[in-house]
Design an enzyme around this catalytic site. Structure first.
Site, PDB file in Angstrom:
ATOM      1  N   ARG A 184     101.001  91.022 -33.067  1.00  0.00           N
ATOM      2  CA  ARG A 184     101.871  90.485 -34.331  1.00  0.00           C
ATOM      3  C   ARG A 184     101.005  90.713 -35.693  1.00  0.00           C
ATOM      4  O   ARG A 184      99.567  90.870 -35.654  1.00  0.00           O
ATOM      5  CB  ARG A 184     102.006  89.123 -34.245  1.00  0.00           C
ATOM      6  CG  ARG A 184     102.819  88.594 -33.136  1.00  0.00           C
ATOM      7  CD  ARG A 184     104.226  88.621 -33.287  1.00  0.00           C
ATOM      8  NE  ARG A 184     105.222  88.178 -32.423  1.00  0.00           N
ATOM      9  CZ  ARG A 184     106.622  87.935 -32.690  1.00  0.00           C
ATOM     10  NH1 ARG A 184     107.091  88.349 -33.788  1.00  0.00           N
ATOM     11  NH2 ARG A 184     107.358  87.643 -31.462  1.00  0.00           N
TER      12      ARG A 184
ATOM     13  N   ASP B  34     113.890  86.704 -40.347  1.00  0.00           N
ATOM     14  CA  ASP B  34     113.851  85.653 -39.307  1.00  0.00           C
ATOM     15  C   ASP B  34     114.463  84.174 -39.363  1.00  0.00           C
ATOM     16  O   ASP B  34     115.144  83.898 -38.299  1.00  0.00           O
ATOM     17  CB  ASP B  34     112.400  85.653 -38.707  1.00  0.00           C
ATOM     18  CG  ASP B  34     112.320  85.115 -37.330  1.00  0.00           C
ATOM     19  OD1 ASP B  34     113.062  85.604 -36.213  1.00  0.00           O
ATOM     20  OD2 ASP B  34     111.501  84.268 -37.113  1.00  0.00           O
TER      21      ASP B  34
ATOM     22  N   LYS C 209     117.494  93.965 -34.369  1.00  0.00           N
ATOM     23  CA  LYS C 209     117.588  93.129 -35.643  1.00  0.00           C
ATOM     24  C   LYS C 209     116.671  93.589 -36.806  1.00  0.00           C
ATOM     25  O   LYS C 209     117.152  93.759 -37.819  1.00  0.00           O
ATOM     26  CB  LYS C 209     117.436  91.501 -35.207  1.00  0.00           C
ATOM     27  CG  LYS C 209     117.540  90.347 -36.291  1.00  0.00           C
ATOM     28  CD  LYS C 209     117.263  89.243 -35.900  1.00  0.00           C
ATOM     29  CE  LYS C 209     115.704  88.747 -35.401  1.00  0.00           C
ATOM     30  NZ  LYS C 209     115.527  87.395 -35.020  1.00  0.00           N
ATOM     31  N   THR C 210     115.238  93.703 -36.539  1.00  0.00           N
ATOM     32  CA  THR C 210     114.488  94.221 -37.839  1.00  0.00           C
ATOM     33  C   THR C 210     114.939  95.390 -38.184  1.00  0.00           C
ATOM     34  O   THR C 210     114.891  95.662 -39.230  1.00  0.00           O
ATOM     35  CB  THR C 210     113.023  93.901 -37.052  1.00  0.00           C
ATOM     36  OG1 THR C 210     112.778  92.616 -36.746  1.00  0.00           O
ATOM     37  CG2 THR C 210     112.065  94.219 -38.201  1.00  0.00           C
TER      38      THR C 210
ATOM     39  N   SER D 146     115.176  89.255 -29.039  1.00  0.00           N
ATOM     40  CA  SER D 146     114.399  90.236 -29.091  1.00  0.00           C
ATOM     41  C   SER D 146     114.820  91.457 -28.335  1.00  0.00           C
ATOM     42  O   SER D 146     115.396  91.493 -27.434  1.00  0.00           O
ATOM     43  CB  SER D 146     113.128  89.802 -28.255  1.00  0.00           C
ATOM     44  OG  SER D 146     112.031  90.745 -28.166  1.00  0.00           O
TER      45      SER D 146
ATOM     46  N   ARG E 119     104.054  81.558 -27.287  1.00  0.00           N
ATOM     47  CA  ARG E 119     104.223  80.220 -27.443  1.00  0.00           C
ATOM     48  C   ARG E 119     104.057  79.585 -26.159  1.00  0.00           C
ATOM     49  O   ARG E 119     104.418  80.379 -25.117  1.00  0.00           O
ATOM     50  CB  ARG E 119     105.787  80.079 -28.027  1.00  0.00           C
ATOM     51  CG  ARG E 119     105.954  80.308 -29.632  1.00  0.00           C
ATOM     52  CD  ARG E 119     107.133  79.956 -30.042  1.00  0.00           C
ATOM     53  NE  ARG E 119     108.527  81.037 -29.315  1.00  0.00           N
ATOM     54  CZ  ARG E 119     109.093  80.416 -28.401  1.00  0.00           C
ATOM     55  NH1 ARG E 119     109.071  79.226 -28.151  1.00  0.00           N
ATOM     56  NH2 ARG E 119     109.945  81.134 -27.970  1.00  0.00           N
TER      57      ARG E 119
ATOM     58  N   LYS F  79     107.053  78.163 -35.934  1.00  0.00           N
ATOM     59  CA  LYS F  79     108.215  77.847 -35.145  1.00  0.00           C
ATOM     60  C   LYS F  79     108.461  76.468 -35.089  1.00  0.00           C
ATOM     61  O   LYS F  79     109.469  75.841 -35.133  1.00  0.00           O
ATOM     62  CB  LYS F  79     108.231  78.580 -33.767  1.00  0.00           C
ATOM     63  CG  LYS F  79     108.554  79.953 -33.681  1.00  0.00           C
ATOM     64  CD  LYS F  79     109.700  80.398 -34.381  1.00  0.00           C
ATOM     65  CE  LYS F  79     110.027  81.778 -34.121  1.00  0.00           C
ATOM     66  NZ  LYS F  79     111.339  82.273 -35.112  1.00  0.00           N
TER      67      LYS F  79
ATOM     68  N   HIS G  80     118.517  81.129 -37.156  1.00  0.00           N
ATOM     69  CA  HIS G  80     117.794  82.372 -36.596  1.00  0.00           C
ATOM     70  C   HIS G  80     118.113  83.630 -36.762  1.00  0.00           C
ATOM     71  O   HIS G  80     118.719  84.133 -35.854  1.00  0.00           O
ATOM     72  CB  HIS G  80     117.425  81.842 -35.069  1.00  0.00           C
ATOM     73  CG  HIS G  80     115.995  82.544 -34.446  1.00  0.00           C
ATOM     74  ND1 HIS G  80     115.925  82.865 -33.159  1.00  0.00           N
ATOM     75  CD2 HIS G  80     115.026  82.892 -35.316  1.00  0.00           C
ATOM     76  CE1 HIS G  80     114.603  83.828 -33.133  1.00  0.00           C
ATOM     77  NE2 HIS G  80     114.058  83.801 -34.322  1.00  0.00           N
TER      78      HIS G  80
END
Length: 528
Positions: free
Chosen positions: A319, A254, A239-240, A235, A56, A198, A217
């Site tokens: 990704r 997400d 979390k994942t 990050s 981004r 996003k 988020h």
């Protein structure tokens, strides 16, 4: 220029002969290959390159200053203001640019799995692979829903159109501009597809709270008894990994909303990191990468077209974008009840935060506003000084409203639904980075499981003297000494010094929240 003409211009564009409307996945894959936009991989995924920008561009993101939003947006370096004139001039230039193209691609769908609060959107793309990306990431309409679809927000992307900052009033050739009055997101000068995802999340973070829905988020899953859990974390915090549980169904990985009915996924797909991906470590993601998936910046074997997920030649930020249905263990549709448990994940490289602590409501709001984790100063050998990183509400780049608005909604939800909130440190133990070791994943899983099953609601605790956190004394599957970080350090004085150093960083960071109640600042944060 009069802004009332903008929607008419858009409607005119959609009547052009070059429009490819609502193509299917196979049709889009055919277009991508025919237009030489990507390569078919050995699993049937499409591999693409995002060119010069592999992430981004936060410095190129703007919100238009308009009557309806100028007093609501939290203006600053994250939400940069831009004038209506600059937006309108760029808007017409982009439309003229797209009209010259042989083909442009349109997707109609939704943001938000809850039909009562979802946002009908349309996305207009210069690239076929961008259109496949949004087809996978947003919620796809049924045939009947498509017939009745009336887009309330439009994303327009023109990667080949480069802005001239001196003429167009931008910071660079790239721009991501949101106009809430015109209901348009305008993106140009970048091929990175994550900007579309996003941007709509940022839009939802403005619209949902206006309808008394808490936007978040986070990832979310649900147990066999219907118990919902939320996982917030920046990050690298796990979390994942921790939300992907074979005994619990995934709601989403997400972006979520929390309404009076419960939790719902904002998206219809996943945008997973691929660097060092393996079937052994993350089988769900690995096996989700099949026909229709978009692989960004992943290197391939030129003969076999097999993806090399360890190759970071183009970027660490490789990704995969795929429909959530590619994951086996999911909730369909992506809605569930009110959360029983919330987990804030942090990777503390100072090695001083407890591996798990149950939070009071004030502590929950304090740590939510802080959004703490730590990144390493560098990856070269010998680096021992981590850098504290604070990302408000665990999602600062995507929050248009003042952070306290989201924190207040969290506090209300915790009280209303009697939610248990835990701070979980997946970072270092036995010393800071370079001295101690990373917390064992098996320990973290045992702690999270105990929290989700309610085992920590009545367990005996001890209070941390510096951070004021309530630490459980015993958890099955975790050595008692691991639970109290001070006991894992060989030098107690060194521990105290490092803990007070981190506590001071928390306190300094929290000074920016000038309109937060004194109770949260006094009862929520470090006490020493």
């Amino acid at each position: 220029m009069n802004s009332v003409h903008v929607p008419n211009e858009l409607s005119q564009l959609l009547k052009e002969n070059n429009i490819q409307m609502q193509l299917s996945v196979p049709q889009l894959v055919e277009k991508i290959l025919a237009r030489d936009e990507g390569t078919l991989t050995s699993t049937g995924a499409v591999r693409v390159s995002t060119g010069k920008y592999t992430g981004r561009s936060p410095k190129d993101k703007f919100i238009v200053v308009e009557d309806s939003t100028k007093d609501k947006i939290d203006w600053g370096s994250t939400n940069q203001p831009i004038s209506e004139e600059v937006f309108t001039n760029l808007y017409y230039k982009v439309l003229d640019h797209l009209k010259q193209k042989e083909e442009i691609f349109v997707f109609k769908g939704f943001a938000g799995a809850d039909k009562k609060s979802r946002l009908p959107i349309q996305v207009i793309n210069e690239y076929a692979w961008h259109n496949l990306f949004v087809h996978q990431l947003f919620i796809r309409p049924t045939e009947d829903e498509l017939l009745a679809h009336d887009a309330q927000f439009t994303v327009i992307t023109a990667p080949d159109f480069k802005a001239d900052p001196a003429v167009d009033g931008t910071n660079s050739e790239t721009f991501i501009i949101v106009s809430f009055e015109r209901k348009i997101v305008l993106i140009g000068g970048t091929e990175y597809a994550g900007e579309m995802k996003k941007s709509i999340f940022s839009v939802m973070n403005f619209l949902l709270p206006e309808n008394n829905i808490f936007s978040m988020h986070c990832s979310a899953n649900v147990g066999q008894e219907g118990d919902v859990a939320l996982f917030f974390g920046l990050s690298g915090t796990g979390k994942t990994t921790l939300s992907a549980d074979p005994n619990r169904k995934l709601i989403g990985d997400d972006e979520h909303g929390w309404s009076s009915n419960g939790v719902f996924n904002i998206e219809g797909g996943c945008y997973a990191k691929c660097i060092n991906l393996s079937e052994e470590k993350e089988p769900q993601i690995f096996n989700a990468i099949r026909f229709g998936t978009v692989l960004e910046n992943v290197m391939l074997n030129q003969e076999s077209r097999v993806a090399d997920y360890d190759d970071n030649t183009l970027t660490e930020n490789t990704r995969a974008a795929y429909a959530i249905e590619n994951i086996d263990n999911i909730v369909e549709p992506s809605v569930a009840g009110h959360p029983h448990t919330i987990v804030f994940l942090t990777a503390d490289a100072f090695g001083v935060l407890p591996p798990i602590a149950k939070l009071t409501k004030e502590q929950a709001m304090y740590h939510f506003l802080s959004g703490y984790t730590s990144k390493l100063a560098g990856t070269e050998r010998g680096v021992t000084s981590p850098e504290a990183t604070f990302s408000t509400c665990f999602g600062a780049p995507f929050l248009p409203l003042p952070a306290t608005r989201y924190a207040e909604m969290l506090g209300e939800k915790i009280l209303e639904h009697n939610v248990n909130v835990f701070l979980v440190n997946t970072g270092w133990t036995g010393g800071e980075y370079g001295v101690g070791n990373r917390m064992k994943l098996s320990y973290t899983r045992a702690m999270v499981q105990a929290a989700l099953e309610g085992e920590l609601n009545t367990v005996e605790t001890v209070k941390d003297e510096i951070f004021g956190l309530n630490i459980p004394l015993h958890i099955a599957g975790v050595p008692d000494e691991v639970l109290q970080p001070s006991k894992t350090w060989q030098d107690p004085q060194a521990f105290d010094k490092k803990a007070k150093e981190l506590a001071a960083k928390f306190q300094e960071n929290f000074k920016k929240f000038t309109n937060v109640s004194a109770e949260i600042a006094e009862k929520g944060g470090p006490v020493a």
